[in-house]
Write a protein that holds these residues in place. Sequence first.
Motif, PDB file in Angstrom:
ATOM      1  N   UNK A   1      48.109  31.111  36.900  1.00 53.49           N
ATOM      2  CA  UNK A   1      47.201  32.012  37.622  1.00 53.49           C
ATOM      3  C   UNK A   1      47.237  33.408  37.019  1.00 53.49           C
ATOM      4  N   UNK A   2      48.469  33.887  36.740  1.00 50.69           N
ATOM      5  CA  UNK A   2      48.596  35.226  36.159  1.00 50.69           C
ATOM      6  C   UNK A   2      47.873  35.293  34.824  1.00 50.69           C
ATOM      7  N   UNK A   3      48.006  34.175  34.070  1.00 49.89           N
ATOM      8  CA  UNK A   3      47.331  34.145  32.762  1.00 49.89           C
ATOM      9  C   UNK A   3      45.818  34.188  32.958  1.00 49.89           C
ATOM     10  N   UNK A   4      45.335  33.548  34.031  1.00 48.98           N
ATOM     11  CA  UNK A   4      43.881  33.507  34.246  1.00 48.98           C
ATOM     12  C   UNK A   4      43.356  34.842  34.783  1.00 48.98           C
ATOM     13  N   UNK A   5      44.024  35.433  35.784  1.00 51.40           N
ATOM     14  CA  UNK A   5      43.585  36.718  36.328  1.00 51.40           C
ATOM     15  C   UNK A   5      44.680  37.327  37.203  1.00 51.40           C
ATOM     16  N   UNK A   6      45.233  38.440  36.741  1.00 52.20           N
ATOM     17  CA  UNK A   6      46.308  39.054  37.531  1.00 52.20           C
ATOM     18  C   UNK A   6      45.790  39.665  38.817  1.00 52.20           C
ATOM     19  N   UNK A   7      44.511  40.113  38.786  1.00 53.86           N
ATOM     20  CA  UNK A   7      43.955  40.723  40.005  1.00 53.86           C
ATOM     21  C   UNK A   7      43.843  39.683  41.126  1.00 53.86           C
ATOM     22  N   UNK A   8      43.207  38.551  40.742  1.00 57.67           N
ATOM     23  CA  UNK A   8      43.045  37.515  41.768  1.00 57.67           C
ATOM     24  C   UNK A   8      44.398  36.993  42.247  1.00 57.67           C
ATOM     25  N   UNK A   9      45.353  36.940  41.299  1.00 56.33           N
ATOM     26  CA  UNK A   9      46.699  36.479  41.670  1.00 56.33           C
ATOM     27  C   UNK A   9      47.300  37.422  42.717  1.00 56.33           C
ATOM     28  N   UNK A  10      47.129  38.729  42.483  1.00 60.98           N
ATOM     29  CA  UNK A  10      47.684  39.706  43.433  1.00 60.98           C
ATOM     30  C   UNK A  10      47.060  39.530  44.810  1.00 60.98           C
ATOM     31  N   UNK A  11      45.727  39.390  44.835  1.00 57.74           N
ATOM     32  CA  UNK A  11      45.050  39.226  46.139  1.00 57.74           C
ATOM     33  C   UNK A  11      45.572  37.970  46.843  1.00 57.74           C
ATOM     34  N   UNK A  12      45.737  36.920  46.031  1.00 57.31           N
ATOM     35  CA  UNK A  12      46.262  35.681  46.608  1.00 57.31           C
ATOM     36  C   UNK A  12      47.620  35.931  47.248  1.00 57.31           C
ATOM     37  N   UNK A  13      48.442  36.700  46.537  1.00 56.67           N
ATOM     38  CA  UNK A  13      49.815  36.886  47.009  1.00 56.67           C
ATOM     39  C   UNK A  13      49.951  37.813  48.208  1.00 56.67           C
ATOM     40  N   UNK A  14      48.954  38.627  48.409  1.00 58.59           N
ATOM     41  CA  UNK A  14      49.022  39.501  49.578  1.00 58.59           C
ATOM     42  C   UNK A  14      48.962  38.668  50.860  1.00 58.59           C
ATOM     43  N   UNK A  15      48.205  37.564  50.790  1.00 51.51           N
ATOM     44  CA  UNK A  15      48.043  36.763  51.999  1.00 51.51           C
ATOM     45  C   UNK A  15      49.222  35.806  52.250  1.00 51.51           C
ATOM     46  N   UNK A  16      49.987  35.574  51.179  1.00 54.22           N
ATOM     47  CA  UNK A  16      51.076  34.595  51.333  1.00 54.22           C
ATOM     48  C   UNK A  16      52.108  35.012  52.403  1.00 54.22           C
ATOM     49  N   UNK A  17      52.566  36.276  52.420  1.00 54.82           N
ATOM     50  CA  UNK A  17      53.537  36.651  53.453  1.00 54.82           C
ATOM     51  C   UNK A  17      53.037  36.409  54.869  1.00 54.82           C
ATOM     52  N   UNK A  18      51.703  36.527  55.050  1.00 58.66           N
ATOM     53  CA  UNK A  18      51.156  36.260  56.381  1.00 58.66           C
ATOM     54  C   UNK A  18      51.441  34.822  56.783  1.00 58.66           C
ATOM     55  N   UNK A  19      51.156  33.907  55.835  1.00 63.90           N
ATOM     56  CA  UNK A  19      51.398  32.489  56.112  1.00 63.90           C
ATOM     57  C   UNK A  19      52.886  32.278  56.383  1.00 63.90           C
ATOM     58  N   UNK A  20      53.712  32.957  55.583  1.00 62.00           N
ATOM     59  CA  UNK A  20      55.151  32.772  55.736  1.00 62.00           C
ATOM     60  C   UNK A  20      55.640  33.283  57.092  1.00 62.00           C
TER      61      UNK A  20
END
Length: 845
Positions: free
Chosen positions: A372-391
Motif C-alpha cells: 500500500x505504501x508503495x502504491x500511495x502513502x497518502x491513501x495509506x495514511x488515511x486508511x490508517x487514521x481509521x484503524x484505531x477507531x476499529x481497534x
Amino acid sequence: MRGRTSLYTVALYAVSAVETLICTGLALYPLHQLGILGQLSHFKGLIQLYSLSLSNLDIWLLSILKNACILILIHVHGTRPGQEEEEISAMYKKVRRGIRGTCITAQLLLLGKATVIAINAPDNLVPIFMNAASSGKPFVGLVMMFSALFCCLLCSFLEGMTAVQSVRRMQTLSKEAREANNEDVTAPLLPSYDQEEKGKPHKEKAVKKGLSASAAGGNKNNATISELLLLSRPDAVFNCIALTAGCVAALCTALVPYYTGLVIDFASIEPDRSKFVSTCLILVLVAALGGIFTGIRGCLFSFSMNRLNVRLRKGLFHSLVQMEMAFFDTNKVGDISSRLSSDTTAVSDQISLNINVMMRSITQALLVIVFMLAASWRLTTITFVLIPLVMTVSSVYGKYYQKLSKELRTELAEANAVAEEVLSAMSTVKAHAAQDSSEAAYHTKLESYSKVMIKQVLAYCLFAVINTFLPNALSAAVLFYGGTFVLEGKMSPGSLVSFMLYQQSLSSAFQAMADVYSALTAAVGAADKVMELIKRKPEVSQGGSLIPSSLTGRIEFQNVVFNYPSRPEAPVIQGLSLIVNPGEVVALVGPSGGGKSSIVRLIERFYLPTSGQVLLDERDIGMYKNKWLRQQVALVSQEPVLCARSVRRNIIYGLEAEDGVEPPSNEEIEEAARQANAHDFIMGFPDGYETNCWEKGTQLSGGQKQRIAIARALVRKPRVLLLDEATSALDADSEAVVQEALDRIMANRTTLVIAHRLSTVQHADKIIVIAKGVVQEVGNHEGLLAAGGMYATLVKRQLQRSGSTMSFSNPSTGLEASGSSILGPRGGSRFTSQASLLNGAEQVD
Ligand SMILES: Nc1ncnc2c1ncn2[C@@H]1O[C@H](COP(=O)(O)OP(=O)(O)OP(=O)(O)O)[C@@H](O)[C@H]1O
C-alpha cells in the motif's frame, strides 16, 4: 506482588523516557541538519520553527504534555488519602479515566495531524527540507515526521496500558492493606512495600480458597492472552511450520491485488496482449500457491489445537486430583466438571484457531501495508487514521464480551450443578416426589442463563453492525481521495484498483484481528477459570518421604485444634488429646456433629489441624510418604464408592501398576474378599471377579458394596483400620454379614471405630465419648456405664428408643440390662440390636 507492581511502574517510566528521547531526537535532529537549532534559544525563533509545516516540534510538545499529565495524575491526584472504601474506589476510577482520556486525546490529535498531512502535503514537500536533502544530508523530513507520529502513538498506547494496570494494582494492594489492618488507612496510589507485604498473606489466603480466588484477591491467577499463547509452546514446531506456510499464503494473497492492477493496466491503460496473458498466468499461479499453503497452515494448526486440548485436560485433571479436600467442600462438582469439559475445549479451540487467524492476519497486514505504501502513502495514511477507531471499538466490546462470557459459563455451570444433583439422587427425588421443585430449580437457573445469553447475543449484534459499517466507510473515504488523485493525474487507475483491493485485504486482516481479539478475550473468560485451577497449589501437601520398615500403628492426637477451612468461624475439634495404642480397638461415640468423623479425616490427612499434631508411631503423620500411608491406614466409610470397573479392579483400587506400586496377586485379592465375606457372592456373579460394578456400584446391594470396600481395605494389609459407621447404612441381615467380617479383621490391628450402634462399640478396648470436639469420657463399656455419665445416658436413651427388652446391670444408673446378643464376645453375634447411640445423643444434646 512487589515484582508486578514495580514492573508496571518501571514500564510506565521506561516508556515515557523512551518516548521523550525519541520524540526529542526526531524534533531536534532535522533542525540540527538545517543548521537552525540555535533559534530554539529565542522564543520567537521557536514559534517560527513550530509553524514549519513539517516540523516535529508539535509532536514533541504533545508527547511531553501527555507524559506530564499521566505522571501528575498518578502522583499528585492519586496520593490523596480517601476516607471510605467507596471514596477510594471512586478516586482510583477517576484517575484511570483521566489517564485514558489523556491518552485518547493525544492519539486523536496525532491521527488528525497524520490526516491533514496526507491530504494537504504538496508533492515536493516543503522547500526547506528539499534543500536540505539536495545538499547531500541524509534527511527525509516526511519519514521522520511519521516516525515521530508513530512513536508517540505507540507509546501513548503502552503508557495508557501500563499506567491503568499500575493504578489497578495499587487499588488492589490498598484494599488488601485496609482489609488486613481492618481499620481506616490512607490509600496512596503508590503504596510502600510495607503495604504490599501486609496485603500478601491475605491475598494468598484468598487465592487458596478456590475458584473464586480472583474475585477476592485481584488478578493474580487471571490468564492473560499472552499466557494463553504460552500454553501453545510445546507445539512450537508445528506452529512455526504453520506460520511459515501462513506467511507464504499471505504473500500470495498480497500479490493478487498487485497482479490484478497490472492486468487492468495491460488490458486498458497500456494495452499489451503478451504482458496481459503472462500476468494473468502469474495471477493464477500465485492464487494456487496461496491455496496450497493456506491448506498446510490450517491442517497443522488444527493438529496443534487437538494436542493443546489434551494437554489442558491432563494438566487440569492432574491439578484437580492433587487438591485438598477443603477445595471440594467449597467448589461444586458441577462447576469443576464444567471447567474440565467445556472450558478446556473453549480455551484450546479458541487459542489454536485464533493463533492461526492472528498469524495469518498479521503477516497479511504487514505485507499489504508495504504494498500500500508503495502504491500511495497518502491513501495509506488515511486508511490508517481509521484503524484505531476499529481497534477501540473492538477493545471496548472485547472487555464487555469477556465479562458476559464469564457470567454465561458461571450460569451454565450452576444449571448443570442443579441437574447433576437431581440426576445423581434420582431415587431420593422420586421418593420425596420432588420432581416439580427440582424442575423449577433447573428452570430458574436456565432462565438466568438465557438472560445472560440474550445480552451476549445483543452485544455481538451491535459489534457486528459497527464492524461492518466501519470498513465500508473506510473504503468510501479511500475511494473518494483515490479518485481525486486519479483525476489530478497523481495515480494510475490500475494503482487505485490495486490499492482498493489491498485496502479490502487489509480491512479483512484487521477485521479478523478484531474477531480474534474478541474471541481470545472470550477464551480468557474460560481460561481464567481453567488456569486458576491448573496453577493452584494444593493447601495440604502430598506428604513426606518417610517409609519405615515396620509400623506398630500407635495413633496420638496432641492437643489438636481444628476447624474446616470452609467454616473458619466454627471450631470442630478443640484441644483434643488421645492415644490409641497398637492393636487396640477404640470406639468413638458421641452426639451427632461432635467431631468423630473429623478425627478420622485428620488421621487420613484429608485436612490439616489448625494447631497441634496427629502422630503415627510418634511421628507427624505428614512425614510419611503418601502412597505408603494409604496402604498402612485403610478407611471403610459408611457409603463406599465403587467405580465403573470390574470387582477385581475395585478391590485393588489405588494399587494398580499405574499407581506406581506392585499390584496384589489374585490369591491376595481372593483372600481379602474371603475375609470380607465377599468371595462367595462375587463368585456367584456370572463373570466372578471380572463382573463390572457399573457407575458407583449401582448393580450391587449396599451390603455387597460394603464388603467389597472392606476387601479393598484388607488387600492393603493395613496396620490401622478406620471404620467410619461402616455398617450403619445397612439392613439387619447385611449388617450381620458385614459385622462378622469386621470383627474378624479388627484382630491384631489398631482399629478406630465410629458407630452409633451399641452393638458395634461395647466390646471395644476403649470407648471415647466425644462431644463438641472435646473428649468427655474414656473407658470401657462397663466402666463408663458404671460412671453414669454421658455414655450411660446415651445407652439408656438408645435402649428406651429401641424398645428393647434387654437390660443392663448398672448400679449407678439403675439400668437393668441383659441380652446375650449385645454382651457376647467380640467376633460373636453382636449385631442384633438396631438401637442407635445417635438417637440417644440427639436428646442428650
Ligand atoms: N466438610 C465439612 N465442611 C465444613 N464443616 C463440616 C464438614 N464436615 C463436617 N463439618 C462440621 O463439623 C462438625 C463435626 O462433624 P463430624 O462429621 O466430624 O461429626 P460426627 O461426630 O462424625 O457426626 P455424625 O455422628 O453425625 O457423623 C459438624 O458441625 C459438621 O457440620
